[in-house]
Scaffold this active site. Structure first.
Site, PDB file in Angstrom:
ATOM      1  N   PHE A   1       0.668  15.875  11.246  1.00  0.00           N
ATOM      2  CA  PHE A   1      -0.375  16.520  12.040  1.00  0.00           C
ATOM      3  C   PHE A   1       0.008  16.652  13.515  1.00  0.00           C
ATOM      4  CE2 PHE A   1      -4.429  17.132  14.109  1.00  0.00           C
ATOM      5  CZ  PHE A   1      -5.053  17.998  13.237  1.00  0.00           C
TER       6      PHE A   1
ATOM      7  N   ASN B   1       0.860  -1.182   0.000  1.00  0.00           N
ATOM      8  CA  ASN B   1       0.000   0.000   0.000  1.00  0.00           C
ATOM      9  C   ASN B   1       0.900   1.237   0.000  1.00  0.00           C
ATOM     10  OD1 ASN B   1      -1.712   2.080   0.656  1.00  0.00           O
ATOM     11  ND2 ASN B   1      -2.706   1.027   2.369  1.00  0.00           N
TER      12      ASN B   1
ATOM     13  N   ARG C   1      -2.465  -1.541  -3.762  1.00  0.00           N
ATOM     14  CA  ARG C   1      -3.496  -0.503  -3.699  1.00  0.00           C
ATOM     15  C   ARG C   1      -3.224   0.497  -4.814  1.00  0.00           C
ATOM     16  NH1 ARG C   1      -3.598   4.495   0.352  1.00  0.00           N
ATOM     17  NH2 ARG C   1      -5.605   5.371  -0.231  1.00  0.00           N
TER      18      ARG C   1
ATOM     19  N   ASN D   1      -5.973   8.370  16.180  1.00  0.00           N
ATOM     20  CA  ASN D   1      -5.064   8.781  17.267  1.00  0.00           C
ATOM     21  C   ASN D   1      -5.321  10.145  17.879  1.00  0.00           C
ATOM     22  OD1 ASN D   1      -3.189   6.479  17.254  1.00  0.00           O
ATOM     23  ND2 ASN D   1      -2.837   7.124  15.148  1.00  0.00           N
TER      24      ASN D   1
ATOM     25  N   ARG E   1      -2.269  18.828   0.895  1.00  0.00           N
ATOM     26  CA  ARG E   1      -3.273  19.235  -0.102  1.00  0.00           C
ATOM     27  C   ARG E   1      -4.260  20.230   0.480  1.00  0.00           C
ATOM     28  NH1 ARG E   1      -4.957  13.348  -1.392  1.00  0.00           N
ATOM     29  NH2 ARG E   1      -3.187  12.778  -0.092  1.00  0.00           N
TER      30      ARG E   1
ATOM     31  N   GLU F   1      -6.878  -1.461   5.113  1.00  0.00           N
ATOM     32  CA  GLU F   1      -7.013  -1.649   3.665  1.00  0.00           C
ATOM     33  C   GLU F   1      -6.429  -2.998   3.262  1.00  0.00           C
ATOM     34  OE1 GLU F   1      -5.115   1.926   3.595  1.00  0.00           O
ATOM     35  OE2 GLU F   1      -6.778   3.096   2.789  1.00  0.00           O
TER      36      GLU F   1
ATOM     37  N   GLY G   1      -3.815  11.881   3.708  1.00  0.00           N
ATOM     38  CA  GLY G   1      -4.947  12.252   2.858  1.00  0.00           C
ATOM     39  C   GLY G   1      -6.199  12.044   3.689  1.00  0.00           C
TER      40      GLY G   1
ATOM     41  N   HIS H   1     -10.146   6.518  -1.027  1.00  0.00           N
ATOM     42  CA  HIS H   1     -10.229   5.818   0.267  1.00  0.00           C
ATOM     43  C   HIS H   1     -11.293   4.720   0.298  1.00  0.00           C
ATOM     44  CE1 HIS H   1      -8.243   9.456   2.408  1.00  0.00           C
ATOM     45  NE2 HIS H   1      -7.350   8.528   2.109  1.00  0.00           N
TER      46      HIS H   1
END
Ligand code: ADP
Length: 399
Positions: A286, A9, A91, A337, A243, A386, A214, A182
């Site tokens: 983040f 992935n 993926r 999280n 983005r 995923e 994303g 997604h």
């Protein structure tokens, strides 16, 4: 050990890899190369409960990570397990109108995924890099590589939600429409919620907030996705790592015509220099802004903007399923999280009967966790997965 599937992935900032028994859903090895091309890169992998890592570096490039995963982790350290692998599942973020479902990869498929690069300019090239590299390095498995698309889940979007209000020839002749993203994790979450709530998939009504590097929000009505925040490409919707998410398209014209910035550069700015990175001027990670929330105005604003935009999407999607709603789900690196993001976002939605339970929200959880107050709309945190969806699809196709 039965026939195993290797899953790759290649995300925008991370490469996740695993070796899975697709029938019994047993994960024998899983790992992640994270924060690639950033100062705090790491390659970590787990076998049973043991953790291994490559930690003598603090900057790892994407290419280095792929080579290390193939040559060291699979071919050198875990060859016995790797020799049981019968297929590789990849993926792929955007299959556009060319791919409605998962497919065995051959030269034509690669060409068609290349045609979809414009639909996911950050992701599809990395997905292709992984496909090519793994086909080259594992020639015995060359004919057993499968592409699993993030866009397939959104195939049934109604026309009213996938069309843009531009002249219809752009859809009819050029396939310009909303494709979403997604979808692989959305499918996993949908099935997981069905198991948790003991309710049939076709009766499930949920809002899925997939918040990672994303980010997207999708609304599922009676088991079918009816709207999603990502669009023609994964650039629209929520604020993301690098983005911009939704902006007034006129900003592009203004940048080009008045500020004399080339279209190529604007594309780069909106995809690679905006979002969290553009706002905090430091990093797309983040955690940086989250940790500084209480003492930096810039970082507080960054986090507040992220949550405000998310709350607006959740509230508008809520009205599409209203009282039939089963749950709102937080998933992905940030969704799973960040208690701060969940708290601020849900506090915007109190008037719609969404309330966070502070203790439940702070709890470390495994697999899934309800974090709403009693007698309010269920809010769930569910670990993204995923890989299991990709492994199962790959096994089905190559068997
Ligand atoms: P990708 O889209 O690459 O798959 P992930 O779903 O792995 O991304 O999410 C990556 C994001 O999750 C990064 O922005 C990272 O900072 C964020 N993240 C990871 N752990 C935490 C945490 N404990 N608190 C807040 N954010 C986190």
């Amino acid at each position: 050990m039965k026939d195993l599937i290797l899953v790759l992935n290649c995300g925008s900032s991370s490469i996740k890899f695993s070796i899975i028994d697709p029938i019994n859903e047993i994960v024998y090895l899983h790992g992640e190369a994270s924060s690639l091309n950033l100062h705090n890169s790491l390659i970590k992998w787990f076998i049973k409960n043991k953790v291994y890592s490559l930690d003598n570096k603090n900057f790892i490039s994407y290419n280095y990570a792929i080579n290390y995963i193939c040559k060291k982790i699979f071919l050198k350290y875990n060859y016995k397990m790797f020799s049981k692998v019968i297929g590789i599942g990849h993926r792929v973020v955007n299959g556009g109108d060319l791919f409605k479902k998962s497919i065995l990869i051959n030269k034509d498929v690669i060409k068609n995924i290349e045609k979809c690069v414009c639909l996911a300019p950050i992701h599809n090239p990395l997905n292709l890099l992984g496909i090519r590299k793994f086909m080259d390095l594992f020639p015995k498995l060359k004919n057993n590589n499968v592409a699993v698309f993030d866009t397939s889940f959104h195939n049934n979007l109604p026309k009213r939600s996938y069309l843009y209000a531009i002249p219809t020839k752009f859809y009819n002749k050029h396939n310009i429409r909303k494709y979403g993203a997604h979808g692989i994790n959305c499918l996993y979450i949908l099935k997981k919620v069905s198991t948790i709530l003991k309710k049939k998939v076709r009766k499930i009504n949920i809002i899925i907030c997939h918040l990672g590097n994303g980010s997207s929000v999708s609304v599922i009505k009676n088991g079918i996705c009816i709207d999603t925040s990502m669009g023609f490409t994964p650039l629209s919707g929520l604020i993301m790592g690098t983005r911009s998410g939704d902006i007034d398209p006129s900003i592009i014209f203004y940048m080009h015509e008045n500020l004399k910035i080339s279209i190529k550069k604007i594309k780069y700015i909106l995809n690679n220099e905006s979002g969290i990175l553009g706002l905090n001027n430091k990093t797309s990670d983040f955690r940086y802004s989250e940790n500084r929330y209480n003492f930096s105005v810039v970082d507080k604003t960054t986090v507040e903007m992220f949550c405000y935009r998310l709350a607006k999407y959740i509230s508008s999607y809520f009205f599409l399923i209203k009282k039939n709603i089963d749950a709102v789900i937080f998933t992905g690196g940030i969704g799973e999280n960040s208690k701060l993001v969940r708290k601020i976002t849900i506090n915007h939605l109190n008037s719609l009967n969404f309330y966070i339970d502070k203790d439940k929200n702070n709890k470390i959880y495994k697999d899934f966790n309800f974090i709403n107050k009693n007698n309010t709309i269920p809010i769930l945190v569910i670990s993204a997965n995923e890989e299991i969806v990709i492994a199962k699809d790959t096994f089905k196709i190559i068997s």
